[in-house]
Design a protein around this motif. Structure first.
Motif, PDB file in Angstrom:
ATOM      1  N   LYS A 206       3.727   1.350   8.055  1.00 29.00           N
ATOM      2  CA  LYS A 206       4.642   2.435   7.708  1.00 29.00           C
ATOM      3  C   LYS A 206       6.091   2.012   7.886  1.00 29.00           C
ATOM      4  N   ALA A 207       6.341   1.094   8.836  1.00 25.83           N
ATOM      5  CA  ALA A 207       7.706   0.632   9.089  1.00 25.83           C
ATOM      6  C   ALA A 207       8.178  -0.353   8.032  1.00 25.83           C
ATOM      7  N   ILE A 208       7.251  -1.130   7.464  1.00 27.92           N
ATOM      8  CA  ILE A 208       7.625  -2.116   6.439  1.00 27.92           C
ATOM      9  C   ILE A 208       6.823  -1.832   5.164  1.00 27.92           C
ATOM     10  N   PRO A 209       7.226  -0.842   4.394  1.00 22.44           N
ATOM     11  CA  PRO A 209       6.430  -0.391   3.246  1.00 22.44           C
ATOM     12  C   PRO A 209       6.269  -1.423   2.143  1.00 22.44           C
ATOM     13  N   TRP A 210       7.076  -2.493   2.165  1.00 23.07           N
ATOM     14  CA  TRP A 210       6.935  -3.515   1.125  1.00 23.07           C
ATOM     15  C   TRP A 210       5.727  -4.420   1.357  1.00 23.07           C
ATOM     16  N   GLN A 211       5.116  -4.378   2.557  1.00 20.72           N
ATOM     17  CA  GLN A 211       3.932  -5.204   2.799  1.00 20.72           C
ATOM     18  C   GLN A 211       2.781  -4.755   1.903  1.00 20.72           C
ATOM     19  N   ALA A 212       2.564  -3.462   1.871  1.00 23.02           N
ATOM     20  CA  ALA A 212       1.519  -2.889   1.010  1.00 23.02           C
ATOM     21  C   ALA A 212       2.143  -1.683   0.316  1.00 23.02           C
ATOM     22  N   PRO A 213       2.848  -1.911  -0.798  1.00 21.59           N
ATOM     23  CA  PRO A 213       3.567  -0.834  -1.481  1.00 21.59           C
ATOM     24  C   PRO A 213       2.660   0.351  -1.791  1.00 21.59           C
ATOM     25  N   GLY A 214       3.157   1.539  -1.469  1.00 14.81           N
ATOM     26  CA  GLY A 214       2.377   2.740  -1.718  1.00 14.81           C
ATOM     27  C   GLY A 214       1.291   2.982  -0.689  1.00 14.81           C
ATOM     28  N   PHE A 215       1.355   2.285   0.462  1.00  8.52           N
ATOM     29  CA  PHE A 215       0.321   2.454   1.485  1.00  8.52           C
ATOM     30  C   PHE A 215       0.183   3.914   1.897  1.00  8.52           C
ATOM     31  N   ASP A 216      -1.055   4.365   1.941  1.00 10.32           N
ATOM     32  CA  ASP A 216      -1.366   5.727   2.344  1.00 10.32           C
ATOM     33  C   ASP A 216      -2.638   5.686   3.191  1.00 10.32           C
ATOM     34  N   MET A 217      -2.591   6.266   4.375  1.00  9.03           N
ATOM     35  CA  MET A 217      -3.734   6.198   5.288  1.00  9.03           C
ATOM     36  C   MET A 217      -4.994   6.783   4.678  1.00  9.03           C
ATOM     37  N   ASN A 218      -4.855   7.881   3.957  1.00  6.18           N
ATOM     38  CA  ASN A 218      -6.038   8.520   3.375  1.00  6.18           C
ATOM     39  C   ASN A 218      -6.666   7.646   2.299  1.00  6.18           C
ATOM     40  N   GLN A 219      -5.829   6.970   1.526  1.00  5.56           N
ATOM     41  CA  GLN A 219      -6.336   6.100   0.464  1.00  5.56           C
ATOM     42  C   GLN A 219      -7.125   4.926   1.036  1.00  5.56           C
ATOM     43  N   TYR A 220      -6.696   4.421   2.202  1.00  2.75           N
ATOM     44  CA  TYR A 220      -7.306   3.219   2.782  1.00  2.75           C
ATOM     45  C   TYR A 220      -8.117   3.537   4.047  1.00  2.75           C
ATOM     46  N   LYS A 221      -8.565   4.766   4.176  1.00  2.00           N
ATOM     47  CA  LYS A 221      -9.228   5.172   5.414  1.00  2.00           C
ATOM     48  C   LYS A 221     -10.485   4.340   5.692  1.00  2.00           C
ATOM     49  N   ASP A 222     -11.281   4.056   4.684  1.00  2.00           N
ATOM     50  CA  ASP A 222     -12.500   3.271   4.889  1.00  2.00           C
ATOM     51  C   ASP A 222     -12.164   1.849   5.324  1.00  2.00           C
ATOM     52  N   GLU A 223     -11.163   1.248   4.677  1.00  3.83           N
ATOM     53  CA  GLU A 223     -10.770  -0.124   5.027  1.00  3.83           C
ATOM     54  C   GLU A 223     -10.155  -0.167   6.434  1.00  3.83           C
ATOM     55  N   LEU A 224      -9.368   0.852   6.760  1.00  5.02           N
ATOM     56  CA  LEU A 224      -8.785   0.907   8.103  1.00  5.02           C
ATOM     57  C   LEU A 224      -9.878   1.074   9.160  1.00  5.02           C
ATOM     58  N   TYR A 225     -10.879   1.856   8.825  1.00  6.78           N
ATOM     59  CA  TYR A 225     -11.977   2.045   9.790  1.00  6.78           C
ATOM     60  C   TYR A 225     -12.743   0.744   9.997  1.00  6.78           C
ATOM     61  N   ALA A 226     -12.915  -0.037   8.940  1.00  7.33           N
ATOM     62  CA  ALA A 226     -13.590  -1.333   9.066  1.00  7.33           C
ATOM     63  C   ALA A 226     -12.785  -2.263   9.966  1.00  7.33           C
TER      64      ALA A 226
END
Length: 251
Positions: A206-226
């Protein structure tokens, strides 16, 4: 997915990010970075003590620069992210540093105004930097290379920001040499960065949004859980950083 620890850590990532200060996750040991064979801070400190006029490009909230004084009689810092500007002014003005907001890589300073320009992780136009440095002046920069932490994107199955993929020591040195500098020292390395909980990773993204442009926790919830489960098994999530530095002299 009914893992209260996971959701609690995600909620903890909502802590506000101010200036350019990752201490919320670094001072608590939740994110750590491997060592480099050089110290940008030590090199910058030494150069500042010998300078009569200096510019710090992309000072953030002034957190880093404020620790490198005393400063020469003419000392300036630029910052492009508007919310950081008042933070930097409050911190640096009492130390004799004038903070100037910039909107792009054009520098609002006179030709040959500085005998030292330092730059930590800020984009730059080598032509503009050379313009504001007097002959014999020094330019020190440490940069984040285009391969930085791409392991995060791979684990998230998120697109890699292709705009910066070619940004490395070789290309940066070429640009600098073509714009009136002689390279005195340089190096490039790939230290390890570790995240010890999923909240620290999300806070970082969230602090460096250019790492993964458009990052959204809900969109990547499964990957974050892994990744969260990986950290529970192995103790951390590890990726490679990409860093290089250049010390150059204006011809």
């Amino acid at each position: 997915m009914n893992d209260q620890t996971f959701f609690s850590l995600l909620k903890h990532a909502d802590e506000p990010f101010v200036g350019w200060d990752f201490s919320f996750i670094t001072r608590t040991g939740r994110m750590t970075s491997g060592l480099l064979s050089w110290s940008y801070g030590s090199m910058a400190l030494s150069l500042i003590q010998d300078a009569t006029s200096m510019l710090d490009m992309g000072t953030g909230g002034g957190e880093f620069l404020s620790k490198l004084g005393p400063f020469p009689p003419s000392a300036y810092a630029t910052e492009g992210y508007l919310p950081n500007v008042p933070v930097a002014k409050e911190r640096l003005t009492p130390l004799g540093v004038t903070v100037v907001q910039v909107d792009d890589e054009a520098l609002p300073f006179a030709t040959g105004q500085f005998d030292l320009v330092i730059n930590q992780h800020e984009s730059f136009s080598a032509q503009e930097v050379r313009r504001v440095i007097s002959e014999g002046g020094k330019f020190l920069t440490q940069q984040v290379g285009g391969l930085d932490c791409n392991g995060i994107n791979e684990k998230l199955s998120a697109p890699i920001n292709a705009e910066y993929l070619d940004w490395d020591l070789k290309n940066a040195e070429k640009e600098i040499k073509e714009n009136g500098f002689k390279v005195l020292k340089s190096a490039e390395e790939f230290p390890i960065q570790r995240f010890y909980d999923i909240g620290a990773l999300v806070y970082y993204l969230k602090a460096i949004p250019w790492q993964a442009p458009g990052f959204d926790m809900n969109q990547y919830k499964d990957e974050l859980y892994a990744i969260h489960k990986m950290i529970e098994r192995e103790g951390y999530f590890e990726v490679k950083q990409h860093r290089f530095f250049i010390l150059a002299e204006a011809l």
